[in-house]
Design an enzyme around this catalytic site. Structure first.
Site, PDB file in Angstrom:
ATOM      1  N   THR A  12       0.858  -1.179   0.000  1.00 33.68           N
ATOM      2  CA  THR A  12       0.000   0.000   0.000  1.00 33.68           C
ATOM      3  C   THR A  12       0.897   1.232   0.000  1.00 33.68           C
ATOM      4  O   THR A  12       1.805   1.350   0.827  1.00 33.68           O
ATOM      5  CB  THR A  12      -0.917   0.024   1.236  1.00 33.68           C
ATOM      6  OG1 THR A  12      -1.823  -1.083   1.167  1.00 33.68           O
ATOM      7  CG2 THR A  12      -1.707   1.313   1.306  1.00 33.68           C
ATOM      8  N   ASP A 114      -7.008   0.739  -9.809  1.00 37.25           N
ATOM      9  CA  ASP A 114      -5.682   1.326  -9.975  1.00 37.25           C
ATOM     10  C   ASP A 114      -5.319   1.507 -11.444  1.00 37.25           C
ATOM     11  O   ASP A 114      -4.640   2.470 -11.815  1.00 37.25           O
ATOM     12  CB  ASP A 114      -4.629   0.474  -9.263  1.00 37.25           C
ATOM     13  CG  ASP A 114      -4.625  -0.975  -9.734  1.00 37.25           C
ATOM     14  OD1 ASP A 114      -5.685  -1.480 -10.170  1.00 37.25           O
ATOM     15  OD2 ASP A 114      -3.563  -1.617  -9.649  1.00 37.25           O
ATOM     16  N   ASP A 134       2.763  -1.094 -15.380  1.00 34.33           N
ATOM     17  CA  ASP A 134       2.805  -1.011 -13.920  1.00 34.33           C
ATOM     18  C   ASP A 134       3.418  -2.288 -13.369  1.00 34.33           C
ATOM     19  O   ASP A 134       2.855  -3.380 -13.505  1.00 34.33           O
ATOM     20  CB  ASP A 134       1.386  -0.822 -13.378  1.00 34.33           C
ATOM     21  CG  ASP A 134       1.374  -0.468 -11.892  1.00 34.33           C
ATOM     22  OD1 ASP A 134       2.403  -0.669 -11.216  1.00 34.33           O
ATOM     23  OD2 ASP A 134       0.322  -0.007 -11.399  1.00 34.33           O
TER      24      ASP A 134
END
Length: 265
Positions: A12, A114, A134
């Site tokens: 996170t 995301d 990513d």
């Protein structure tokens, strides 16, 4: 200040924005078992170290923006915003939230939050057409059209998943540090595995991006390729297709989505 929280499967990432500038950031492990109270204590401990924030939880925080790929953590963070930041506007990215990016997939609801947020930031920073790579738990490739539309992507096993799989399934192999070896041709087992991971993933990125770019634009050279994610630096120097590295792409996207929604609340 705006607190942005990007909850991934493994880590996170939290960012603190003063206007458009990110002034502080933290990376913690994602634990689906943490309760709202535990998360609140963790947030207080992290933000209590910043000189511009007060000692009490919520002091100095004017807004919160959250996206999460782990539903149980999103549920607990929703409770955190209700109990501990009740007077602070909060935007949780989920269906119905205004992003400004049309999602042209078979089922828009199944696209990870995301990935949409990354597309929002890519369009704002670089325009389209673009491809966002990513490097997280999975390595994702997301395509944005010249008109700023999210049109789909590719999902592949991530670097850490591949390292763990080699260590578990290989009888004479073990977990290794993900690091660049001395040469492509490894002189020992560890360096041979490191070479396979680093150069193998660089080759994967180049191959997938080149194929996507040919589908995305008449001239593939018009496509901007943006790398993000915690493991991106391991591949940057070996890939030939990455144009930009933006480590805070998701956090920037969260700031943009917050700004587009807070006036509607």
């Amino acid at each position: 200040m705006l607190l942005t929280i990007d909850v991934g499967n493994t880590h996170t990432v939290l960012g603190l924005f003063d206007g458009e500038d990110i002034v502080e950031h933290w990376r913690i492990s994602t634990d689906a078992r943490r309760t709202a109270d535990e998360l609140a204590v963790l947030l207080q401990g992290l933000m209590g170290m910043h000189p511009l924030l007060g000692d009490e939880l919520g002091d100095g925080i004017d807004g919160i923006a959250i996206c999460a790929t782990v539903p149980s953590v999103l549920h607990e963070l929703r409770e955190v915003t209700r109990r501990y930041y009740g007077d602070v506007p909060a935007v949780l990215v989920e269906p119905g939230v205004k992003t400004g990016v049309p999602i042209l997939t078979d089922n828009p609801k199944e696209v990870g939050a995301d990935r949409i947020i990354n597309a929002v930031a890519a369009v704002d920073l670089y325009g389209g057409p673009a491809i966002v790579v990513d490097f997280g738990t999975a390595t994702t490739f997301d395509a944005v059209s010249a008109r700023g539309e999210y049109i789909g992507g590719v999902i592949a096993p991530g670097i850490e998943i591949s390292v763990e799989a080699l260590g578990v399934r290989g009888a004479q192999l073990r977990k290794i540090e993900v690091a660049r070896p001395r040469s492509v041709i490894g002189k020992n087992t560890v360096e041979a595995m490191q070479s396979g991971i680093i150069y193998g993933f660089a080759g994967q990125v180049d191959g997938v991006v080149n194929r996507m770019a040919r589908e995305l634009a008449d001239d593939p050279d018009d496509v901007t390729v943006i790398a993000t994610g915690g493991l991106a630096p391991m591949v940057l120097g070996e890939s030939s297709v990455i144009d930009e590295h933006e480590p805070w792409l998701t956090l920037i996207g969260l700031r943009l989505v917050y700004e587009r929604n807070v006036s509607r609340m």
